[in-house]
Structure formats: C-alpha cells, structure tokens
Motif scaffolding. Structure first.
Motif, PDB file in Angstrom:
ATOM      1  N   MET A   1       0.732  -1.147   0.041  1.00 49.24           N
ATOM      2  CA  MET A   1      -0.059   0.182   0.130  1.00 49.24           C
ATOM      3  C   MET A   1       0.853   1.297   0.035  1.00 49.24           C
ATOM      4  N   THR A   2       0.308   2.254  -0.488  1.00 44.81           N
ATOM      5  CA  THR A   2       0.901   3.568  -0.540  1.00 44.81           C
ATOM      6  C   THR A   2       0.703   4.340   0.629  1.00 44.81           C
ATOM      7  N   ASP A   3       1.893   4.869   1.092  1.00 43.18           N
ATOM      8  CA  ASP A   3       1.936   5.447   2.252  1.00 43.18           C
ATOM      9  C   ASP A   3       1.055   6.779   2.062  1.00 43.18           C
TER      10      ASP A   3
ATOM     11  N   ARG B   1       4.690   6.046   9.605  1.00 38.34           N
ATOM     12  CA  ARG B   1       3.912   5.916   8.201  1.00 38.34           C
ATOM     13  C   ARG B   1       2.607   5.381   8.410  1.00 38.34           C
TER      14      ARG B   1
ATOM     15  N   SER C   1      -1.037   4.283   5.829  1.00 42.97           N
ATOM     16  CA  SER C   1      -1.624   4.182   4.475  1.00 42.97           C
ATOM     17  C   SER C   1      -3.131   4.245   4.523  1.00 42.97           C
TER      18      SER C   1
ATOM     19  N   GLU D   1      -5.729   2.352   6.786  1.00 38.89           N
ATOM     20  CA  GLU D   1      -5.128   1.770   7.833  1.00 38.89           C
ATOM     21  C   GLU D   1      -5.441   2.344   8.954  1.00 38.89           C
TER      22      GLU D   1
ATOM     23  N   SER E   1      -8.396   6.660   7.022  1.00 42.90           N
ATOM     24  CA  SER E   1      -7.125   6.003   7.906  1.00 42.90           C
ATOM     25  C   SER E   1      -7.422   6.733   9.355  1.00 42.90           C
TER      26      SER E   1
END
Length: 238
Positions: free
Chosen positions: A1-3, A26, A28, A31, A186
């Motif tokens: 997954m992209t941060d 970090r 994502s 998340e 998130s």
C-alpha cells in the motif's frame, strides 16, 4: 500500500524543550495505526504536529504528497486531517447538532454528513437539540468523533477515546471504527489501554520519552516486547 502520511526523523520542540526525537512514522489509506506510551511520552505532541497546532518548520512530514510543515492548522484541516481531541473540547453553549455542524465548515466533499454521523451514533439524533454540557462522557465523545468526521478527513486522529469511560461505552464507540474505515478513512489512535489499542489497529507504534521504542503489526507483536517498550525496560527472558 502507498503511504498516505510519512514522518522521517521528526523532531519537535516546546521552546527549548525537545519533545520528539527522530520519529519515523507512516500510515496508508484505510489503515488503523495505534500510538501508545506512558503519560508524557509524546503522543499528544505528535498529534499536535500532524494538525499544525505545533509547527515544525524544516522537518520531513508529508501528507498525500504535500509538505505539512508549510501549512497552518486551518489549511491542514482542509487538506484532510481532523482530530477528536483529548477531553472532547465541545462548545458548551452549542447543542449536539450545532457542534456537529461546525465540523463541516471546512467544506470537504465525502461520505460524512449529519445523517451519516447520526446513523453511526443513533443517540445523537435523540440528543440533537441537547446542550453538550448535559451529555454523558460517552455521548460527548461520540459528538467529538462525529464533529471530526463531518470534516470528511482522509486521516482521523483519535486522542484518548476511552479515557474516563465505562467499558460498555468504550465498546460501543470502538464498534463504529470498522464503518469509519470502510470509507477509506485512515485512523491514528492514541490509546492508554494497550489491549484495546492492539485489538483495533493494524500496526502499532510505542513512544517512550519522545522516541519510537517499538513498531510493528499489532497482531504479531509480543506482549512482553510491548510492555518493555512502554515502560522503557529490558524484556525479561524466561
């Protein structure tokens, strides 16, 4: 997954006092990340940095491709970060519904509106015209979370959700978390209850005296390692 958000070697100060030391973090999209640590470990300081309440010029803090250190708090809210603060901080002169509507003033598009928030926490419909001062602690917490959701954030910050609340109320509030995440939001959760933090998060960070002392997937972290990182002592071996 992209941060979605990253902090690299982040330091933070209150005047000459350094509160955060080289924090790497970090999260994502969609998340849930828990942030634990003893009182004074730097958890709330980190959230203040993310919301622009504590400026950190020259630091490496990126959200959705934007350098957060170049934006004041009101612009960060419009970019998509909203917080339900410790202590709730509702406006006592306003009703439940009026407090909720304040969250929509950033005018971000998204799935959260008054109807969606009241569906998430049905008691808020019943209490819509009640002054916030007449609510129970759990109801006030629901209003604080709902107000933050009304901003349609990409990242929702929850600071000490369970503090001072009865277990049954804590359960009801945390049962709403999956629905919040279903929309891709998130969640960064500051939580004193380690068991609760582990149960509702994908990953966990532990802060100890302003430094990250442990990080990893919540489901696989050893409880003894978490305890050692939390209290700043070496793990005991059998």
């Amino acid at each position: 997954m992209t941060d979605l958000l990253t902090a690299s070697s982040l330091d933070a100060f209150y005047g000459d006092f350094q509160a955060l030391f080289g924090v790497n973090f970090r999260i994502s999209e969609g998340e849930s990340v828990a942030l634990i640590g003893a009182n004074g470990a730097g958890k709330s300081t980190f959230l203040k940095v993310l919301t622009g309440l504590l400026p950190v010029p020259g630091q490496s803090l990126t959200f959705d491709g934007t350098d957060l250190t170049q934006h004041p708090a009101h612009e960060i809210a419009k970019l998509g970060i909203a917080m339900s603060p410790e202590g709730r901080r509702l406006f006592p002169s306003l009703s439940v519904r009026e407090n909720l509507l304040l969250g929509a003033t950033v005018a971000r598009e998204g799935p959260w509106n008054l109807q969606a928030v009241e569906d998430l926490f049905p008691i808020l419909t019943e209490k819509a015209n009640t002054p916030s001062t007449l609510l129970s602690g759990g109801q006030q917490q629901m209003v604080a979370i709902g107000r933050a959701l009304m901003a349609n954030p990409k990242i929702l910050l929850l600071d000490e959700v369970s503090l001072g609340l009865a277990p049954v109320i804590i359960r009801d509030i945390y049962s709403a978390l999956p629905r919040i995440r279903e929309n891709g939001t998130s969640v960064i959760l500051v939580e004193q209850d380690i068991g609760q933090a582990v149960a509702v998060s994908d990953r966990l960070y532990c802060l100890q005296e302003g430094r990250i002392s442990l990080e990893g997937p919540s489901a696989t972290l050893d409880r003894a390692d978490i305890s050692a990182a939390y209290f700043g002592r070496k793990k005991e071996h059998a």
